[in-house]
Design an enzyme around this catalytic site. Structure first.
Site, PDB file in Angstrom:
ATOM      1  N   MET A  37       0.746  -7.036 -10.819  1.00 43.09           N
ATOM      2  CA  MET A  37       0.945  -7.760  -9.572  1.00 43.09           C
ATOM      3  C   MET A  37       1.145  -9.231  -9.886  1.00 43.09           C
ATOM      4  O   MET A  37       0.395  -9.786 -10.693  1.00 43.09           O
ATOM      5  CB  MET A  37      -0.265  -7.596  -8.647  1.00 43.09           C
ATOM      6  CG  MET A  37      -0.245  -6.382  -7.753  1.00 43.09           C
ATOM      7  SD  MET A  37      -1.563  -6.510  -6.523  1.00 43.09           S
ATOM      8  CE  MET A  37      -1.300  -4.990  -5.623  1.00 43.09           C
ATOM      9  N   ASP A  38       2.127  -9.848  -9.260  1.00 44.35           N
ATOM     10  CA  ASP A  38       2.304 -11.278  -9.456  1.00 44.35           C
ATOM     11  C   ASP A  38       1.253 -12.032  -8.647  1.00 44.35           C
ATOM     12  O   ASP A  38       0.533 -11.456  -7.833  1.00 44.35           O
ATOM     13  CB  ASP A  38       3.717 -11.708  -9.053  1.00 44.35           C
ATOM     14  CG  ASP A  38       4.020 -11.388  -7.599  1.00 44.35           C
ATOM     15  OD1 ASP A  38       3.455 -12.069  -6.712  1.00 44.35           O
ATOM     16  OD2 ASP A  38       4.792 -10.447  -7.335  1.00 44.35           O
ATOM     17  N   LYS A  39       1.174 -13.321  -8.867  1.00 44.77           N
ATOM     18  CA  LYS A  39       0.106 -14.126  -8.257  1.00 44.77           C
ATOM     19  C   LYS A  39       0.182 -14.155  -6.729  1.00 44.77           C
ATOM     20  O   LYS A  39      -0.839 -14.356  -6.055  1.00 44.77           O
ATOM     21  CB  LYS A  39       0.145 -15.545  -8.804  1.00 44.77           C
ATOM     22  CG  LYS A  39       1.429 -16.309  -8.456  1.00 44.77           C
ATOM     23  CD  LYS A  39       1.404 -17.713  -9.029  1.00 44.77           C
ATOM     24  CE  LYS A  39       2.674 -18.476  -8.641  1.00 44.77           C
ATOM     25  NZ  LYS A  39       2.677 -19.856  -9.187  1.00 44.77           N
ATOM     26  N   ASN A  40       1.385 -13.975  -6.176  1.00 48.98           N
ATOM     27  CA  ASN A  40       1.549 -14.077  -4.723  1.00 48.98           C
ATOM     28  C   ASN A  40       1.336 -12.760  -3.990  1.00 48.98           C
ATOM     29  O   ASN A  40       1.233 -12.746  -2.760  1.00 48.98           O
ATOM     30  CB  ASN A  40       2.940 -14.624  -4.397  1.00 48.98           C
ATOM     31  CG  ASN A  40       3.116 -16.054  -4.860  1.00 48.98           C
ATOM     32  OD1 ASN A  40       2.209 -16.861  -4.738  1.00 48.98           O
ATOM     33  ND2 ASN A  40       4.277 -16.360  -5.424  1.00 48.98           N
TER      34      ASN A  40
END
Length: 299
Positions: free
Chosen positions: A167-170
């Site tokens: 999962m990306d940070k956003n």
């Protein structure tokens, strides 16, 4: 779809559009009873005569507590099952002090396994569900200024757990951790078909004609992605969308809407393979129940 973190979100609306089938299996027809074949002459010996029919000796039964040697090694975290096979064939694995090169060897309870010079013990399987907040990353290669999701579950277990998928940070929402290497590999396969539901927030209202186009599937580089369901979320602006997919790639969610010239403000995974955020506030984690673990293994 969830309206809030920790509560289940309505997944249907007055305008729910379904895409092409996303991998649901059809119920199998009932199996017809196998008819009993008539016995051949000579199957039953006449009184006083010996049967001439060959008898195949029964194979020794494998006890339920036994485990294949390569899986035992993988469960200890030493390496993958595939690499374990290489170590076994190379004569680098001993069981009770004896070198074992047999593929498929079964380790019994109480056996002592020595892998490449060290005694190993499999870890107890742990399954931890996190409701990931924003600005946490799953990758150690990302910006060092970004905090890692493992900070949030570091007190959950001493086992060497890994996140299933990235999962990306956003991106926020459900993220599963485990030390079960088989499950990590299973849910990482490109053809893995477990359903995931996302709440997507857009910069502007999603046109109904675009919603219908997305429901019919979206093409990326000659690859067509099928969408199980997409809908406006009840009692919310038309910028709030619920979408159900079976791909393990979270980045695809943003790519779908960007292809139709929408900027994605937020992506929140509210359901993963039947698991939901119910009673799990943002930033919190919990262990899976036995039934949830069984359900995951059945996907």
């Amino acid at each position: 779809m969830n309206k809030k973190d920790g509560s289940s979100r309505k997944s249907t609306s007055n305008r729910t559009t379904k895409g092409k089938p996303g991998g649901f299996s059809k119920p199998k027809p009932a199996m017809a009873k196998r008819s009993q074949k008539p016995k051949k002459a000579g199957d039953t010996p006449v009184a006083g005569e010996k049967s001439t029919k060959a008898v195949t000796p029964a194979k020794p039964k494998v006890k339920s507590d036994d485990i294949r040697l390569n899986k035992y090694i993988a469960n200890s975290g030493a390496c993958s099952r595939r690499d374990a096979d290489i170590y076994i064939q190379s004569g680098n694995v001993k069981v009770n002090g004896i070198v074992v090169t047999e593929m498929g060897y079964q380790v019994k309870p109480g056996d002592v396994v020595n892998f490449d010079g060290s005694t190993i013990i499999p870890e107890r399987k742990e399954y931890i569900l996190l409701n990931k907040p924003k600005n946490f990353t799953t990758s150690v290669e990302d910006d060092r200024d970004m905090r890692n999701v493992f900070e949030l579950v570091k007190n959950a277990t001493k086992a060497r757990i890994q996140a299933i998928g990235r999962m990306d940070k956003n991106t926020t929402g459900l993220l599963l951790f485990t030390n079960d290497t088989d499950m990590i590999r299973k849910f990482g396969l490109p053809n893995q078909k477990s359903p995931k539901i996302y709440h997507v927030s857009l910069d502007k209202n999603l046109k109904f004609e675009d919603l219908e186009k997305i429901a019919g599937g979206v093409s990326f580089d000659e690859h067509r992605l099928y969408v199980d369901e997409i809908s406006y979320i009840d009692d919310q602006p038309k910028t709030e969308i619920g979408i159900k997919l079976r791909t393990p790639n979270v980045k695809v969610v943003r790519a779908i809407f960007e292809k139709f010239s929408y900027d994605v403000i937020k992506v929140d995974r509210v359901s993963f393979a039947g698991l939901t955020k119910k009673n799990l506030p943002r930033g919190n984690w919990r262990f899976l129940t036995e039934q949830e673990i069984i359900n995951l293994k059945n996907f």
